[in-house]
Design an enzyme around this catalytic site. Structure first.
Site, short mmCIF file in Angstrom:
data_model
loop_
_atom_site.label_atom_id
_atom_site.label_comp_id
_atom_site.label_asym_id
_atom_site.label_seq_id
_atom_site.Cartn_x
_atom_site.Cartn_y
_atom_site.Cartn_z
N PHE B 158 34.39 40.52 43.12
CA PHE B 158 35.03 39.23 42.83
C PHE B 158 36.51 39.19 43.20
CE2 PHE B 158 36.25 41.78 39.19
CZ PHE B 158 37.53 41.34 38.92
N LYS B 182 25.67 37.51 49.53
CA LYS B 182 25.44 37.12 48.13
C LYS B 182 26.80 37.22 47.43
CE LYS B 182 24.71 39.32 44.49
NZ LYS B 182 25.65 38.55 43.63
N ARG B 186 31.07 35.13 39.99
CA ARG B 186 32.29 34.81 39.24
C ARG B 186 33.21 33.88 40.05
NH1 ARG B 186 34.15 40.56 36.77
NH2 ARG B 186 35.97 39.32 36.19
N SER B 235 32.10 48.56 41.51
CA SER B 235 32.38 49.76 40.71
C SER B 235 31.62 50.98 41.25
CB SER B 235 31.97 49.52 39.26
OG SER B 235 30.56 49.48 39.17
N CYS B 290 41.36 47.34 44.69
CA CYS B 290 41.01 48.76 44.77
C CYS B 290 42.10 49.58 45.44
CB CYS B 290 39.67 48.96 45.46
SG CYS B 290 39.69 48.44 47.17
N GLU B 394 39.77 53.66 35.96
CA GLU B 394 40.25 52.45 36.62
C GLU B 394 40.39 51.33 35.59
OE1 GLU B 394 39.40 50.21 40.73
OE2 GLU B 394 37.64 50.32 39.45
#
Lengths: 144, 494
Positions: B158, B182, B186, B235, B290, B394
């Site tokens: 997201f 896809k 969110r 994640s 990230c 994280e």
């Protein structure tokens, strides 16, 4: 004029565009009052709108999530804006306005040099164009 | 100045399958909320398994003709898409701010990086070339050609709703594959708007498809035998699962996962330039990146450490939080209430475990009259050790943890004690130290006096250890290799 803190690249670019547009309108108004120098003044108005494009291209071409576009300090718009009410109806006050606008570009170019160097360089190019314009204005005012 | 919102009315999103906009039959519809204003900006269907399967079928059907379309012709569709994206640059950027919360500068940066990937993929006739050698034996020639595989899909995160699919899609279709996106449920609006442009660019039906959905849609794509490869950003927990399931079904995979990025500040760093870079790294995109800085390791004597801390805290405390369409705002809200809750949990944990809270972002201060629901100001912890929860995991929010090391060896030990390896940066005036850092650090993206080591589109987006699963990375030539298979032809003529 409303004081705006120019603390992000976006704010600086929006302010620059407004400055150039206000400047273009000013030269168009002056041209309508001064038929003798009208052609030259209208060419300055056109150049102002070209400057907007130069700035937009520089910014939109290099803006990236990697650059520190929001963390380079701040400038106060109040120090650099064109106040329409204070514009004299002839060329006498124009040199001062040109000086103020150039000062903005140089201050902003300095702030952005490490973070958005392309925009900084574009600002410096515009200062050069405006200095040439000042020379032409000096010439015609001296002759006038 | 507050910029105008581009979305005026809430719309229910449709899927884009086989070149048609199709209403989902699902009765599960989620709200898409602007995290700054907390107003509804869209509704997204959680598509059914059958709808996902229909998208795969359409992509499979389209593949047959598309793979036979010459690369130069395929590139022209991407040229048109690039032009349309430039024309709609501001619109696309503001939509990102509305659905994600990031500032307008950040959104424009994301749009530009997305476009750059389309630009790189436009050179596919050159990038996709194989190679050959005449006379490997007398009268026998050998050549390598690259060919597309079929249908690929992407399951993006997201945090960059427009850009992440563009790390992959342009290369996939340029090389002759067909593609399914896809989006994250969110913030799916950016992909919906991009898909409008894909439609306008005139791609043949089924070459690019967008299917909205959640975990079930993702699972269907992972299991489907028609899918040849998957790209995932999210994640590590989910990324490992994606990697495993792709292995079981023989799919190619790029899984870009979690991170805990360390930024080393040496005593000879130029603080005047380093601090803005750190502000952007730790707090830009509200820490939801990230490549964000997470832990700052300060190497130096007490005097330098104290100076660094006070300058860092002072700069962070001045950051203006608010609605990203307000040009004076430097950080936006977190993307959702849940994201904020998660980050708040980490801040509490940091306090519990004994880290010193030097700047408490929970004291919300925002520009403008907006609900505080998703907002969190920059937060800084000092005296953090690498084994504390906030030093190890994280957080994905605007939280900085400051640590100390005696020297570069000590800093590298800390970095290598962490399971992730997405990015790491050093700030120094010493070329020798910078070179040593670059050589030794185990991270996929390395910054030297750069706070966000984001590779340009013509370089691969790196990642190591628990931050990446796969072999080839997204973007540039590695993406071209990921989306093609090599075929070697040996020929002689009698």
């Amino acid at each position: 004029m409303v004081l705006v803190k120019l603390n992000t690249a976006s704010a600086i670019i929006s302010f620059t565009k407004k400055l150039e547009e206000d400047s273009a309108i000013l030269y168009e108004e002056l041209a309508s009052l001064d038929k003798e120098r009208g052609e030259m003044l209208l060419s300055f108005a056109k150049e102002n709108r070209d400057n907007k494009t130069i700035v937009e291209r520089a910014y939109y071409g290099v803006i990236s999530d990697q650059v520190e576009s929001s963390f380079f300090g701040e400038l106060d718009s109040e120090e650099y804006g064109i106040d329409a009410e204070k514009i004299p109806p002839d060329l006498s006050g124009i040199m001062e306005i040109e000086e103020t606008i150039q000062r903005f570009y140089l201050d902003a170019a300095k702030r952005l040099r490490s973070f958005l160097p392309d925009v900084s360089n574009a600002f410096k190019r515009i200062v050069k164009r405006r200095r040439k314009r000042q020379e032409r204005l000096s010439e015609v005012m001296g002759n006038g | 100045m507050i910029l105008e919102e581009p979305i005026k009315e809430t719309e229910k999103l449709k899927n884009y399958i086989d070149g048609e906009w199709v209403d989902s039959q699902s009765d599960q519809i989620l709200d898409v909320v602007n995290p700054a204003t907390f107003k509804l900006v869209g509704k997204v269907p959680i598509s059914t398994r059958q709808e996902v399967e229909r998208a795969v079928e359409a992509a499979e059907e389209a593949f047959e003709d598309w793979r036979d379309t010459p690369p130069v012709t395929r590139a022209r569709y991407l040229f048109r898409l690039k032009g349309l994206m430039e024309e709609n640059f501001e619109f696309l950027s503001r939509v990102q701010t509305m659905e994600h919360g990031k500032t307008i500068d950040e959104s424009r940066g994301e749009t530009r990086r997305g476009i750059e990937n389309v630009e790189v993929a436009c050179s596919i006739p050159s990038l996709m070339m194989g190679y050959n050698l005449e006379d490997i034996a007398v009268g026998i020639d050998e050549q390598l050609i690259r060919q597309p595989l079929g249908v690929f899909c992407t399951l993006p995160a997201f945090n960059f709703p427009l850009m992440i699919p563009l790390w992959f899609m342009p290369y996939a279709v340029a090389t002759g594959n067909t593609f399914i996106i896809k989006p994250s449920p969110r913030d799916p609006l950016s992909q919906d708007k991009l898909c409008n442009l894909i439609d306008k660019a005139g791609f043949p039906p089924g070459v690019v498809n967008v299917i909205h959905g959640g975990a079930e849609a993702a699972s269907t794509l992972l299991e489907h035998p028609g899918i040849k490869g998957v790209t995932f950003v999210g994640s590590t927990r989910v990324g490992k699962e994606v990697y495993k399931r792709c292995g079981e079904t023989g799919k190619r995979v790029i899984a870009q996962c979690s991170a805990k990025n360390f930024l080393v500040v040496m005593e000879d760093a130029v603080l005047e330039s380093t601090i803005p870079s750190l502000m952007s790294s730790f707090f830009g995109n509200t820490g939801q990146r990230c490549l964000s800085g997470a832990n700052a390791i300060v190497v130096g004597k007490d005097g330098f450490y104290d100076k660094f801390i006070s300058t860092f805290v002072k700069a962070a405390s001045k950051i203006r939080a608010g609605y990203g369409l307000d040009e004076s705002v430097q950080i936006g809200p977190l993307q959702s209430k849940d994201s904020k809750e998660r980050v708040l949990g980490y801040i509490e944990k940091g306090v519990e475990e004994g880290a010193k809270l030097r700047l408490d972002g929970r004291k919300i201060k925002i520009v403008g009259d907006y609900p505080e629901i998703c907002f969190l100001n920059p937060t800084i912890f000092d005296d953090v050790s690498p084994d504390m929860t906030i030093g190890r995991e994280e957080i994905f929010g605007p939280v900085a943890s400051i640590m100390r090391a005696e020297d570069l060896d000590g800093a590298l030990d800390m970095i290598h004690g962490n399971p992730y390896g997405n990015a790491s940066c050093i700030f120094t005036s010493s070329g020798k130290l910078a070179r040593e850092f670059q050589h030794r650090v185990r991270a996929g993206n390395v910054g030297i006096n750069i706070g966000i080591a984001a590779p340009m589109a013509f370089f691969p987006f790196g990642g190591m250890n628990d931050s990446f699963f796969g072999v080839l990375h997204g973007q540039g030539m590695e993406a071209v290799r990921f989306f093609t298979e090599s075929k070697v032809v040996i020929q002689r003529w009698f």
